[in-house]
Design an enzyme around this catalytic site. Structure first.
Site, PDB file in Angstrom:
ATOM      1  N   LEU B  65      10.969 -12.240 -29.234  1.00 54.02           N
ATOM      2  CA  LEU B  65      10.718 -10.808 -29.016  1.00 54.02           C
ATOM      3  C   LEU B  65      11.582  -9.925 -29.906  1.00 54.02           C
ATOM      4  O   LEU B  65      11.421  -8.718 -29.919  1.00 54.02           O
ATOM      5  CB  LEU B  65      10.914 -10.462 -27.542  1.00 54.02           C
ATOM      6  CG  LEU B  65       9.872 -11.118 -26.623  1.00 54.02           C
ATOM      7  CD1 LEU B  65      10.176 -10.813 -25.161  1.00 54.02           C
ATOM      8  CD2 LEU B  65       8.458 -10.637 -26.974  1.00 54.02           C
ATOM      9  N   ASN B  96      17.145 -16.802 -30.234  1.00 56.33           N
ATOM     10  CA  ASN B  96      17.524 -16.559 -31.637  1.00 56.33           C
ATOM     11  C   ASN B  96      17.412 -15.088 -32.008  1.00 56.33           C
ATOM     12  O   ASN B  96      16.736 -14.719 -32.961  1.00 56.33           O
ATOM     13  CB  ASN B  96      16.672 -17.418 -32.578  1.00 56.33           C
ATOM     14  CG  ASN B  96      15.200 -17.121 -32.471  1.00 56.33           C
ATOM     15  OD1 ASN B  96      14.725 -16.703 -31.415  1.00 56.33           O
ATOM     16  ND2 ASN B  96      14.458 -17.311 -33.544  1.00 56.33           N
ATOM     17  N   HIS B 181      13.542 -28.098 -30.847  1.00 59.39           N
ATOM     18  CA  HIS B 181      12.649 -27.833 -31.984  1.00 59.39           C
ATOM     19  C   HIS B 181      12.674 -29.155 -32.762  1.00 59.39           C
ATOM     20  O   HIS B 181      13.628 -29.417 -33.500  1.00 59.39           O
ATOM     21  CB  HIS B 181      13.229 -26.682 -32.809  1.00 59.39           C
ATOM     22  CG  HIS B 181      12.567 -26.443 -34.142  1.00 59.39           C
ATOM     23  ND1 HIS B 181      11.554 -25.543 -34.315  1.00 59.39           N
ATOM     24  CD2 HIS B 181      12.780 -26.986 -35.360  1.00 59.39           C
ATOM     25  CE1 HIS B 181      11.181 -25.542 -35.589  1.00 59.39           C
ATOM     26  NE2 HIS B 181      11.907 -26.414 -36.248  1.00 59.39           N
ATOM     27  N   HIS B 234       6.316 -27.207 -29.482  1.00 57.38           N
ATOM     28  CA  HIS B 234       5.288 -27.061 -30.532  1.00 57.38           C
ATOM     29  C   HIS B 234       4.986 -28.344 -31.304  1.00 57.38           C
ATOM     30  O   HIS B 234       5.159 -28.398 -32.518  1.00 57.38           O
ATOM     31  CB  HIS B 234       5.634 -25.920 -31.493  1.00 57.38           C
ATOM     32  CG  HIS B 234       7.024 -25.907 -32.056  1.00 57.38           C
ATOM     33  ND1 HIS B 234       7.575 -26.994 -32.677  1.00 57.38           N
ATOM     34  CD2 HIS B 234       7.965 -24.938 -32.090  1.00 57.38           C
ATOM     35  CE1 HIS B 234       8.793 -26.692 -33.066  1.00 57.38           C
ATOM     36  NE2 HIS B 234       9.051 -25.453 -32.719  1.00 57.38           N
ATOM     37  N   ASP B 307       4.100 -19.408 -29.170  1.00 59.34           N
ATOM     38  CA  ASP B 307       5.079 -19.483 -30.256  1.00 59.34           C
ATOM     39  C   ASP B 307       5.089 -18.175 -31.063  1.00 59.34           C
ATOM     40  O   ASP B 307       5.228 -18.176 -32.287  1.00 59.34           O
ATOM     41  CB  ASP B 307       4.823 -20.693 -31.162  1.00 59.34           C
ATOM     42  CG  ASP B 307       6.096 -21.166 -31.865  1.00 59.34           C
ATOM     43  OD1 ASP B 307       7.185 -20.730 -31.461  1.00 59.34           O
ATOM     44  OD2 ASP B 307       5.985 -21.950 -32.813  1.00 59.34           O
TER      45      ASP B 307
END
Lengths: 321, 429
Positions: B65, B96, B181, B234, B307
């Site tokens: 965001l 992040n 990740h 992902h 994502d």
């Protein structure tokens, strides 16, 4: 042979790569380039084909020979050529590629000759300008005028491209010259081999219509043309190959490795040469076999043909808003 | 709180109970009071759903965001509007940001901003390592207590095996999830797209698909030694999905998600250097895309997350290798996921489960179910409405989507959080 005044049609707005060109497109450019060779050897080289046209050399990566070659080509055709290098102030100030393109476009050039360290950058720029864009090398992608000048050199010496066996040797993975040459030679019906250590071959290279070799003595067997590629210094010190010595031992071109090629095989190199790294000095200078200097000469002729093909038509230039 | 409302004439879809039938939902005080074929009116305000679908609101377990720090790209308010319009009732932000969410005060900041914005519920993960630097662990216990839902280093892999082992091990103290990740960073370094014929043709540095499965296989070993709860984000490759499939078969407590671009696109979307198709991990070959669809069909892949990664024009209008990675996804999550149903690949309830029930379960959120007592978070959507994705109509601040112009089917009509309508297509501009 095409006469100098014959209309010359090239059905593309830009020259971004060899990929997408037909055999006729390539033959047309080579035929045209051939007509310039003799004239370039005379004292009076100037022509008026591009009189009144403006060509900007826009180099984001240093290059002396390609830039000079394009500059001479443009001037010999009577065009106005301006050089802008990466030292150009606004490029240095961090102006984006697109801003630079838009700025230059407002000056109404007829052709932009662009070199950039990143693949795809020349295409990106071409989407933002009204004039013709010529790729003078983008990253690891393409260097189309190099492939054309190589083809012209081969054609002059061998009389044809069709059916020749060509070995492209060295750092294929990072080479735009290799990509453009593979595309051109395949399009023109030559047979292409690539010869390199596995660390310098790109992924899926076998899908590009080439035979893959990791041994020079096998890869050079019976070839008509040996095309050496430049190995960047930073890639030969332990990252892709362990040492210069080991690289030269297995992949440097010397008379011993060359012995398996056809007796009249030509030696080519896009320059600048790393003597003693990818090629032995004596081989590079062998007046009977090496056509490295001839390649440079053909470079000017090919770039004249390309500039003529792309910047002769009046451009549709939108008025400034 | 909201008035007593009865949503009538709806096609009720609840993946948890495998419910798919016409019916009604009664809401009071922000909670679902009853779900049934026909419920007593009792003076409730009536909302006619006109036969459209009513399903648990989407729980998007992976969004960026950009607040705090990069509010020119997105804020919780603009992201909240985009999410609401996409049928999303809860979304979870990656840490992040600038500053990184690795301190209690920042977790509390997100919670406060979420309440202020008052749209889609916004939760957050906290960094697994301080500053996302991959070295020292964050205060996991305190951060969990403040409301962090799990620990992750966001778009960076927790690469060091010792650090990952300790993060997993320490997280078990608080029974907390660690999200990876999954990409071996040295193999991905400098890469711009998946390696293979297209990367070679374009002269772009490639990332081998093996970079994904390698990290997952290493992590699975560490999960075995630590007994931690682990989630791989992902997934994009068949090999990685197969590794998770095998781990689940062995009874391991691991989960994973994917994003719509990994089943709706393949590497050919890069075309002639389209930077909107640059994403991390990169779009893969067609075989991998099919494997993602199969992983969703057989349930190996638990969840679909957007994502969502907003990038401004300046970050994308660059030569491909220099352009930023990321695709905005809040407003396209539902229709792209519904493609799986419309093209016959995955049953409807499984698609919806991957969008709501499963992520809620993985994150232990009180969401993702249509049942009495649950919070009244749901989406009413037209399952079949054909439309074209138009980035110019996005509520998100950024337009970086490779799906512009894509014809899709299915669209959110109304989004309800705690019984309150936070988005209504009738009122949409």
């Amino acid at each position: 042979m095409t006469s100098l005044s014959a209309p010359f049609s090239f059905p593309h707005r830009h020259l971004l790569g060899i990929e997408g060109l037909s055999p006729d497109d390539i033959t047309g450019l080579l035929d045209r380039a051939e007509t310039y060779i003799e004239r370039n050897r005379q004292a009076d080289k100037k022509q008026s084909v591009l009189r009144g046209r403006t060509i900007i050399n826009l180099f984001f990566e240093s290059s002396t020979r390609t830039r000079t070659s394009f500059e001479l080509a443009g001037k010999r055709l009577g065009g106005d050529v301006i050089n802008m290098s990466e030292q150009w102030s606004s490029i240095r100030k961090g102006e984006t590629l697109i801003d630079t393109a838009v700025t230059l476009n407002a000056m109404h050039p007829d052709a932009l000759v662009v070199r950039h360290p990143e693949s795809g950058a020349v295409q990106l720029l071409s989407e933002k300008v009204d004039c013709a864009v010529i790729n003078a090398g983008d990253g690891m992608h393409e260097h189309p005028t190099q492939a054309l000048l190589d083809a012209l050199t081969i054609r002059l010496r061998k009389g044809r491209l069709q059916g020749l066996l060509v070995a492209i040797c060295g750092d294929v993975a990072h080479s735009r010259v290799a990509r453009s040459n593979i595309a051109l030679l395949n399009t023109m019906g030559a047979r292409v081999r690539v010869v390199a250590p596995r660390t310098l071959l790109p992924a899926a290279v076998e899908r590009f219509g080439v035979e893959v070799f990791t041994d020079m003595r096998q890869g050079l067997k019976d070839v008509d043309i040996v095309m050496m590629l430049r190995l960047q210094l930073e890639r030969m010190q332990g990252s892709y190959v362990p040492s210069l010595r080991e690289y030269f031992h297995f992949f440097g071109l010397d008379y011993e490795k060359l012995a398996v090629a056809k007796p009249d095989a030509l030696i080519m190199h896009p320059g600048p040469i790393n003597r003693g790294v990818e090629i032995d000095t004596e081989v590079a200078d062998d007046i009977d076999r090496s056509v490295i200097r001839q390649q440079v000469e053909m470079g000017v002729a090919v770039r004249m043909a390309v500039l003529e093909a792309l910047s002769q038509e009046p451009r549709n230039i939108a008025p400034a808003k | 709180m909201t008035a007593r409302t009865l949503f009538t004439n709806a096609r009720l879809l609840d993946p948890a109970s495998q419910l798919d039938r016409q019916g009604e939902v009664l809401v009071d005080d922000g909670k679902i009071v009853a779900v049934g074929a026909s419920l007593p009116r009792d003076g409730a305000e009536l909302v006619d759903c006109a036969g459209h679908c009513l399903a648990p609101g989407l729980v998007d377990m992976r969004v960026q965001l950009r607040e705090p720090g990069d509010e020119h790209q997105e804020t919780m308010a603009t992201g909240g509007k985009a999410a609401a319009a996409g049928g999303i009732t809860t979304m979870v932000a990656l840490p992040n940001t600038d500053p990184v969410i690795d301190e209690l005060a920042l977790v509390e900041f997100i919670a406060r901003r979420s309440r202020d914005v008052g749209l889609t519920r916004i939760r957050t993960y906290a960094a697994a390592t301080k500053g996302l630097r991959g070295k020292e662990l964050t205060e996991m216990g305190l951060l969990a207590g403040a409301g962090a839902l799990a620990f992750t280093d966001g778009v960076a892999a927790i690469a060091d095996a010792v650090v990952m082992r300790r993060a997993l091990s320490y997280a078990t103290n608080f029974d907390m999830l660690v999200i990876q990740h999954p990409e071996e960073p040295r193999l991905a370094e400098g890469g711009a797209m998946t390696s293979g014929e297209i990367a070679t043709r374009l002269g772009l540095p490639g990332i081998t698909p093996a970079a994904e499965v390698m990290m997952i296989e290493r992590d699975l070993r560490l999960v075995e030694i630590t007994g931690a709860r682990y989630h791989a984000a992902h997934l994009s490759t068949g090999d990685a999905i197969e590794a998770i499939r095998a781990a689940k078969k062995r009874g391991m407590n691991v989960t994973c998600d994917t994003a719509p671009h990994y089943f709706a696109l393949n590497e050919t979307a890069v075309g002639d250097y389209r930077s909107f198709a640059k994403v991390s991990p990169p779009l893969r070959a067609e075989d991998d895309r099919r494997a993602v669809v199969e992983g969703l069909r057989d349930g190996t892949i638990d969840a679909i997350a957007s994502d969502h990664a907003p990038q401004d024009q300046e970050s994308k209008r660059l030569p491909f290798a220099s352009a930023a990675s990321g695709i905005v996804g809040l407003e396209t999550l539902l229709p792209l996921a519904l493609e799986l149903y419309h093209n016959g690949s995955v049953p409807l309830l499984r698609v919806l489960g991957a969008l709501s029930q499963r992520p809620a379960e993985i994150l232990r959120l009180p969401a993702g179910k249509l049942e009495a007592g649950a919070q009244a978070d749901f989406a009413i959507f037209d399952l079949d409405q054909p439309w074209r994705i138009a980035v110019d109509a996005f509520r998100s601040k950024c337009r970086n989507s490779p799906f512009d112009g894509r014809p899709v089917q299915g669209r959110a009509l109304r989004t309800v959080v705690a019984g309150r309508v936070i988005f209504s297509a009738d009122a949409a501009a």
